[in-house]
Motif scaffolding. Structure first.
Motif, PDB file in Angstrom:
ATOM      1  N   GLU A 193       0.818  -1.209   0.000  1.00  0.00           N
ATOM      2  CA  GLU A 193       0.000   0.000   0.000  1.00  0.00           C
ATOM      3  C   GLU A 193       0.858   1.267   0.000  1.00  0.00           C
ATOM      4  OE1 GLU A 193      -2.663  -0.551   3.255  1.00  0.00           O
ATOM      5  OE2 GLU A 193      -3.913  -1.997   2.173  1.00  0.00           O
TER       6      GLU A 193
ATOM      7  N   ASP B 296      -6.363   6.868  -7.129  1.00  0.00           N
ATOM      8  CA  ASP B 296      -6.826   6.517  -5.792  1.00  0.00           C
ATOM      9  C   ASP B 296      -7.141   5.029  -5.749  1.00  0.00           C
ATOM     10  OD1 ASP B 296      -9.733   6.112  -6.515  1.00  0.00           O
ATOM     11  OD2 ASP B 296      -9.566   8.240  -6.964  1.00  0.00           O
TER      12      ASP B 296
ATOM     13  N   GLU C 191       0.753   4.311  -2.893  1.00  0.00           N
ATOM     14  CA  GLU C 191       0.715   5.749  -2.635  1.00  0.00           C
ATOM     15  C   GLU C 191       1.708   6.502  -3.509  1.00  0.00           C
ATOM     16  OE1 GLU C 191      -1.198   7.646  -0.658  1.00  0.00           O
ATOM     17  OE2 GLU C 191      -2.429   5.891  -0.157  1.00  0.00           O
ATOM     18  N   ARG C 192       2.823   5.864  -3.836  1.00  0.00           N
ATOM     19  CA  ARG C 192       3.856   6.511  -4.653  1.00  0.00           C
ATOM     20  C   ARG C 192       3.661   6.267  -6.149  1.00  0.00           C
ATOM     21  NH1 ARG C 192       6.932   3.661  -0.762  1.00  0.00           N
ATOM     22  NH2 ARG C 192       7.543   2.174  -2.392  1.00  0.00           N
TER      23      ARG C 192
END
Length: 216
Positions: free
Chosen positions: A55, A66, A59-60
């Motif tokens: 996760e 999203d 995010e990166r």
């Protein structure tokens, strides 16, 4: 004459490629779930030893706008993702040439896809799409559904599934008692035990589907 082709794809802007290259997770597109190519919403089955690591990579990931966790088990989770506008997607291109995406799973550097196409001309059209987009592609196994004349025994395994199953067999994983473990196979193959288990499971499922179920 309908055919099935297995193709390996590589490009830094392909969906989830940054995450694939920075984690040991095994990722598979949930092909039977509803997707919306216009908004970039897709569902992915993820098998990983560390979901916090996965996760954090999401995010990166520049291809992910999203994400949402929709289901989970101890070593597998399903995520719904929306891709960024610059993400390269091959499923819409497959549909445009009249094909059907049957399966897509991550490799060390990108994706391995299995798709059903009307004929070799449409396969050429798909390859032309890849060339226009700068996507590196490697044609793997191709077989005819009508004639069952095949390059790989007619089972449609990805190269990763084939390598893992053969390694597991030769090392005695399927014997009783077992001659090796998932951990030992993982060390030999340079992937995680979770990834090995996933490849064995999906590969065995594909073998049963192509060699036993159709026969029945």
């Amino acid at each position: 004459m309908s055919l099935v082709a297995v193709v390996d794809l590589t490009h830094p802007d392909l969906a989830l490629t940054p995450t694939i290259r920075s984690t040991a997770a095994e990722i598979q597109v949930v092909t039977h779930a509803a997707t919306d190519a216009e908004t970039g919403m897709f569902f992915f089955l993820v098998e990983a030893d560390s979901f916090p690591t996965f996760e954090a990579a999401l995010e990166r990931d520049e291809t992910v706008a999203d994400s949402m966790l929709v289901a989970e088990a101890s070593t597998a989770r399903i995520y719904r993702l929306r891709h960024t506008p610059g993400t390269k997607l091959v499923s819409p291109a497959t549909t445009e040439v009249g094909g059907l995406m049957l399966e897509a799973e991550s490799t060390a550097s990108g994706w391995s896809i299995r798709m059903q196409l009307p004929d070799r001309e449409t396969l050429s059209q798909f390859c032309e799409f890849c060339e226009r987009e700068g996507i590196e592609y490697t044609l793997g196994h191709i077989y005819s559904l009508d004639e069952f004349s095949v390059d790989d025994g007619g089972v449609g395994l990805t190269d990763a599934q084939r390598e893992t199953l053969v390694k597991a067999y030769t090392e005695g994983y399927f014997e009783e008692p077992r001659g090796t473990s998932l951990e030992e196979l993982a060390d030999d193959l340079g992937i995680s035990p979770t990834a090995v288990g996933g490849r064995i499971r999906r590969g065995a499922s594909r073998l049963i589907e192509r060699t036993l179920v159709d026969e029945e």
